[in-house]
Design an enzyme around this catalytic site. Sequence first.
Site, mmCIF file in Angstrom:
data_model
loop_
_atom_site.group_PDB
_atom_site.id
_atom_site.type_symbol
_atom_site.label_atom_id
_atom_site.label_comp_id
_atom_site.label_asym_id
_atom_site.label_seq_id
_atom_site.Cartn_x
_atom_site.Cartn_y
_atom_site.Cartn_z
ATOM 1 N N GLY A 206 64.654 -56.087 -13.555
ATOM 2 C CA GLY A 206 65.556 -55.699 -14.662
ATOM 3 C C GLY A 206 66.835 -56.923 -14.787
ATOM 4 O O GLY A 206 66.244 -57.956 -14.598
ATOM 5 N N GLU A 207 67.862 -56.474 -15.245
ATOM 6 C CA GLU A 207 68.867 -57.465 -15.202
ATOM 7 C C GLU A 207 69.173 -58.119 -16.759
ATOM 8 O O GLU A 207 70.012 -58.455 -16.989
ATOM 9 C CB GLU A 207 69.122 -58.144 -13.990
ATOM 10 C CG GLU A 207 69.509 -57.801 -12.792
ATOM 11 C CD GLU A 207 69.635 -58.690 -11.684
ATOM 12 O OE1 GLU A 207 69.592 -60.012 -12.075
ATOM 13 O OE2 GLU A 207 69.540 -58.382 -10.358
ATOM 14 N N GLY A 208 67.604 -58.261 -17.381
ATOM 15 C CA GLY A 208 67.418 -58.983 -18.401
ATOM 16 C C GLY A 208 66.870 -60.238 -17.914
ATOM 17 O O GLY A 208 66.591 -61.250 -19.038
#
Length: 370
Positions: A336-338
């Site tokens: 996740g997180e980008g």
Amino acid sequence: MSRPTPPSSDAPFAGTLLGDTIAAIAPRDAAAERAARDRLDRMTKPPGSLGVLEDVAAQLSGTAGTCPPPLPTPAAVAVFAGDHGVHAQGVTPWPQEVTAQMVANFARGGAVVNAFAAQLGADVVVVDVGVATPYAVEPSPALLSRKVRHGTDDLAVGPAMTLEEAQRAVEVGIEVATELAAEHSCLVTGDMGITNTTASAALVCAFTGATSAAATGRGTGVDDPTLARKVEVVARATTRVPERPSTPEAALAALAEVGGLEHAALAGFVLGAAAARVPVLLDGVIAGSAALVAAALCPAALEHALAGHTSAEPGHGIALRALGLRPLLGLDLRLGEGTGALLALPLVASAARALREVATFDSAGVTEKS
């Protein structure tokens, strides 16, 4: 579903930021895409030889309404953070406080997304849309406090949010996208929220009709008993959404029923990017499930989205197939997180740069095949 929804109108959510944003979204410019396809075929290379990157280049032209399109730089990653009441069901071994701790880590520049963004010269903004516990960090332009509430309710036993809270969180995403699009040429989705893969799986089931067993993965790496509990929780929650949402109003209601605050903000982020005619690069399963919501709110919005990668979470592939999006990378990421979307950003930039800078056969004096 637990609450009735009014029928859709030609102007859903009229008189609100959400409604105004939906009304402002238009499909990609067909003439610009045709011009891009024509130029790609005349460039000094065999037609179609850049594969998927040719589709990306044409899409970027359609979003911008011009050929060649602007380069997708500078880019900005918005990491939307929120907590989930379903944490009480024991669907993860991680304590809920980790969400707040990671928000502070993002703001200080110490997370993987920060490292990847620094490599690419992209900006990172963390948006607290629903973190439940306090975090200690100095005020910073990299941290936006847009809290709608301190985490959702437990989706396993009832609606995660009210309709008003869900709409407000969507509008937070719209506002952030609008702000970032003023100074950035590409927006990238990011997320943080302990147990948010549970809400993502529930959204994927609600919007695609997939079973909980097919859509639910191990998230941060849960063991078999925890995974079984997670699958059961998702199945129980999605029984309250017996039909796939067919109107924008039903989409918002399903989001409120089983989604998260960061999912809602991400859906708004996709809408806001589309209204601003800026491409949005989607990350993993959290973004994919939020994009399902955005597509149900306004189908044209997804014409301006690109899938950065496909994650190891099974629900992500289901979401991308339902959206008709082809991921640019497949690295089995599940952070996740980008992070996965950022890794794909150079591919998007390369597609735009090729369309802008590669000579045509005529201009280069190169003989074409007979």
